[in-house]
Write a protein that holds these residues in place. Sequence first.
Motif: not given
Length: 378
Positions: A31-41, A43-56
């Motif tokens: 589900r993390v992988e699915e979420f990242e794919d959905a975010l890339r679509a 936001v409009g960039t392939p260069h993103l990674a999720t993290v456990n919070n914004g401060t991280s």
Amino acid sequence: MIPLFKVALAPDAADRVREVIGTAVLGHGPRVEEFEDALRARVGTPHLATVNNGTSGLHLALRLATSPPGSNPPGDGDRGEVLTTALTFEATNWAILANGFRVRWVDVDPGTLNMDLDDLAKKISPATRAIMVVHWAGHPVDVERLARVLDDAEAAHGFRPPVIEDCAQAWGTTLRGTPLGNHGNYCVFSFHATKHLACGAGGMLVTPDEESLRRALRLRFFGIDRRADRVNGDYDVPEWGYNFYLGEIAAAIGLANLETVADRVALHRRNAAHFDEHLAGVPGLEPTARPEGEESSFWLYPVKVERRADFIRKLADAGIQASAVVRRNDTHTCLPPDAAEALPNLDAVHDRVVHVPVGWWLSEEDRAHVVATIRSGW
């Protein structure tokens, strides 16, 4: 009480969480992988990674922006300075200190409450290691103009400081039609419970290129390549990393909320436009600026008022929550005495800034009540 913040949960969020619990996979998974794919679509960039919070995400962005691949930077000491704003939540600037840098304060633009790019231009020096800008309340810093400031700095000093955009409050914000996250900088978004796009806790780092993304994916998991052969112990860690990866439950909530977030942002903007129209000309109240081409997500609706304490008290008595939200960071006693900087614009506005409810939860009656209460004076 009409709240200043409220948690948004899509109708199917609970069902998605139950599905995750049924799989017994709670760490980084499909589900993390699915979420990242959905975010890339989205936001409009392939260069993103999720993290456990914004401060991280801010920690990771500073590491990537200031330390070359393969290096293990010291955890403390004097590594130079990061130019930043004092008008933000403390997470922005404590990440700078935690990475061993000095903070150097840049004044604010009293119209937008964002960083004053003219003051920034004067303060870039050979000691500058990075620039941290904050899109306060969702209103964009003009990062296109910032790029021109950096052009001049590169010509003057022979180097170009990397930029980290703190987009914690700015999901959906655009600058001249382009969403944040697409201007070639490191960008960090927050998926905290009260944000437009909520995971409960979570965040996202956008990187400027594929190489920095690959590095981010390793560093968010202790510096280990998740594709490595850990069964047989056949892997190497060339640079140590962090425990910053997102979990499956947060990703499931994020996937559900991603389907409805555009509607929430639209409601924030609708409410802000209503206040822009109906609070114009109120004695003792000054709206923030609306530069052409800068479209805020309006996570917050800031105004500048006379007698702020009286204003907050008046709204509270009427059942409306209002708040300054943050205190200027440069006056905290955890900072070294030599961090002090003259910030005349911030001095002039800090004690006047207050935020009123603008969120998706406001009804037409709520909006009318907020307007009538403010217009009646305080």
